[in-house]
Structures are given as structure tokens and as C-alpha cells.
Write an enzyme that holds these catalytic residues in place. Structure first.
Site, short mmCIF file in Angstrom:
data_model
loop_
_atom_site.label_atom_id
_atom_site.label_comp_id
_atom_site.label_asym_id
_atom_site.label_seq_id
_atom_site.Cartn_x
_atom_site.Cartn_y
_atom_site.Cartn_z
N GLY A 165 0.79 -1.28 -0.13
CA GLY A 165 0.06 -0.01 0.07
C GLY A 165 0.80 1.15 -0.19
O GLY A 165 0.50 2.29 -0.64
N LYS A 185 -2.85 -8.42 4.73
CA LYS A 185 -2.80 -8.67 3.58
C LYS A 185 -1.87 -9.85 2.85
O LYS A 185 -2.29 -10.37 1.88
CB LYS A 185 -2.64 -7.28 2.62
CG LYS A 185 -1.02 -6.67 2.88
CD LYS A 185 -0.86 -5.38 2.43
CE LYS A 185 0.65 -4.86 2.44
NZ LYS A 185 1.06 -4.71 3.85
N LYS A 188 5.48 -11.28 6.31
CA LYS A 188 5.58 -11.75 4.97
C LYS A 188 6.42 -12.89 4.77
O LYS A 188 5.85 -13.78 3.87
CB LYS A 188 6.45 -10.59 4.40
CG LYS A 188 5.78 -9.24 4.17
CD LYS A 188 6.63 -8.10 3.74
CE LYS A 188 5.99 -6.74 3.28
NZ LYS A 188 5.12 -6.30 4.29
#
Length: 304
Positions: free
Chosen positions: A18, A220, A282
Site C-alpha cells: 500500500g 494482506k 511476509k
């Protein structure tokens, strides 16, 4: 059907951060124009791509705009977090569609893009709902926060790094993607699909086939790992601000890693090499995808 793919001719889920999309619509379009040649370059090589993106700054901007307008004009309705997430998916998707389409045209490729406003299913009993930890929206004084809690007993507020009080929401783990069949159908018919923006709009199932948005923030990276599994991707690319994952970050013995196995990655997570809320999710998402099926590969790197 599961395809065990290696370069070339692979199916790739590409997750754009983002913050990599800028802070204004103008910046966002410029940064997408910068990213589009790399995305279309993969298509030219014969790969199939599905694009996802973050939306933290964008959701914050939308929420702040409505919070401010609501205070100034009683005709402005209060907008809850699921609706802010949906709005961000729409306008980021619109910009990505434009940028990718322009690059496709430049390269003489006759392909179509489509944005799917995506809902991520979460378990209403996820323990994360009992300990909201994600700050969202405007900053308030302690008095303003206490007044809002009185008006809305279900809300949680906490001080955020000495900058003021902010609303805190849960970050549950996504269990499914509601629009997975639509996404897969578009991908299988040759569309470049933009989906799961910001991790998706968090929803719970109230009855079979009926969903209700909940005030939460989906991580996300985990949503993208789930998306990659559901579409049978061969690769998950998690694009970030650094070229490689590092251990011993910021220390004299800092070391950048070219590759690691799932087992090595799990051990490094256990040893605390990766920062929570930054590189750790991640790496954990990369592990989740890589161990989901034989041949899966995850890549954490910068766009360049």
C-alpha cells in the site's frame, strides 16, 4: 487442476504494498505507471498474473475524510471500516486497470483487466477479536476517545505512540475468499485480475451464503497467500521496500538472504529475526504458500 509450474509459463500472484502506491491519487497513478512495465513484462514472457495490493494509507485517508466531514456537516453519514475498505479497493483497482491497460496497449497486447471487490471470510470466534491491536482512523484526545466509547460501548481506543488516541480493531486470519470462483473464472478466461486489495473486506458468515462486514483489518500478506493457493499459483511475489530479506537487521553482522527453505524460515522466525507487523508476516505468509503444494515458490523483494 493443479499445475506444477516453473519459469516460463507460470501463474503468479503479485502483491503490491500500500505504501508503494503513494499518498494521493496523483502519486498513486504515477507509481502505478512506474510498476506497470514490470507487471506487463511478466505477461510478455508468457506468465499469467493476478495482482493484489495494500490499502493502509488509502483506507486511513478515506476514513479521515469522512470523520472530518461528519463533524462539519450532519448530512454526511458515518462510514464504517468495511465500507472504507471497499471504496479503497474500487479506486485503487480503477487506477491499476488504467495503468496496466495503457502498458498492454503500448506493447501491442490484446488483454483485459478486471477488479473484483473481494471479501475475506473470517471466523467470528477468532481470538483476535478479543484483543484488538490494529490502530485505524483519526487521532483523538483522551477525552474525545472516552466520549466515543460511551457512545459506542463496543469500540476500543488506545494511545498510539504518544500521538493521540486511536480506535483499535482486530486482525483475524482469513479462512476463505468469498469471490474465489469469480476470480478463478476470470483468470482461467485470460483476464488480468486485481483482487484481495488490502487483504479483502473482512466478513463473517451469518447464515449460508450471507455475509456481514466486521470492523477489522485483514493482514494482506496472509490473504495473498490464501489467494495464491486458491487460484493454483506457482509463485507468490510479495513486493516490499527492500531487495531481500535480512537477518540480524541493522547490526554489523546483517546478512541478506538469497533463498531459504520452509524449515530454515520457520527457525529464523522462532529466533526473532523478523519484525512483527513488518517482515514477519511476509515471511510467515511465504511459508504458508510454499508449504501448501509441491513446487510452490514465494519471493519477497522490491519491484526492481
Amino acid at each position: 487442476k493443479r499445475r506444477i509450474g516453473v519459469f516460463p509459463m507460470s501463474r503468479i500472484v503479485i502483491a503490491l504494498g500500500g505504501n508503494a502506491l503513494g499518498n494521493t491519487p496523483e502519486e498513486q497513478q504515477q507509481m502505478i505507471a512506474h510498476a506497470a512495465p514490470s507487471l506487463v513484462g511478466l505477461i510478455k514472457e508468457g506468465h499469467q498474473i493476478i495482482v493484489s495490493h495494500g490499502n493502509g494509507p488509502q483506507v486511513g485517508m478515506i476514513g479521515l475524510a469522512f470523520d472530518t466531514a461528519e463533524k462539519l456537516n450532519d448530512k454526511v453519514a458515518h462510514l464504517e471500516l468495511p465500507e472504507c475498505a471497499a471504496m479503497s479497493q474500487g479506486y485503487i483497482g480503477y487506477h491499476l486497470q488504467k495503468g496496466i491497460a495503457q502498458e498492454l496497449h503500448k506493447e501491442g497486447l490484446s488483454l483485459h483487466t478486471a477488479t473484483v471487490i473481494t471479501q475475506s471470510l473470517v471466523d467470528k470466534n477468532d481470538p483476535a477479536f478479543q484483543r484488538p491491536t490494529k490502530p485505524i482512523g483519526s487521532f483523538y484526545t483522551q477525552e474525545e476517545a472516552q466520549a466515543l466509547i460511551k457512545q459506542n460501548p463496543g469500540m476500543t481506543f488506545a494511545e498510539d505512540a504518544g500521538r493521540g488516541w486511536r480506535r483499535m480493531v482486530a486482525s483475524p486470519i482469513p479462512t476463505d475468499i468469498v469471490e474465489k470462483e469469480a476470480i478463478l473464472s476470470l483468470v482461467d478466461n485470460g483476464f488480468i485480475v486485481i483482487a484481495c486489495g488490502g487483504g479483502g473486506i473482512p466478513v463473517v458468515e451469518t447464515s449460508p451464503g450471507c455475509y456481514q462486514g466486521v470492523p477489522a483489518v485483514i493482514d494482506k500478506d496472509f490473504a495473498n497467500a490464501r489467494l495464491a493457493q486458491l487460484v493454483g499459483a506457482d509463485y507468490l511475489f510479495i513486493l516490499t521496500a527492500v531487495d531481500r530479506v535480512a537477518i540480524n537487521g541493522g547490526k554489523p553482522n546483517q546478512e541478506f538472504l538469497e533463498s531459504m527453505t520452509v524449515e530454515q524460515a520457520k527457525q529464523l522466525c522462532k529466533e526473532g529475526h523478523f519484525a512483527p507487523g513488518s517482515m514477519l508476516p511476509k515471511v510467515e505468509a511465504a511459508i504458508q504458500f510454499a508449504q501448501a503444494a509441491p513446487g510452490n515458490r514465494a519471493v519477497i523483494a522490491s519491484l526492481e
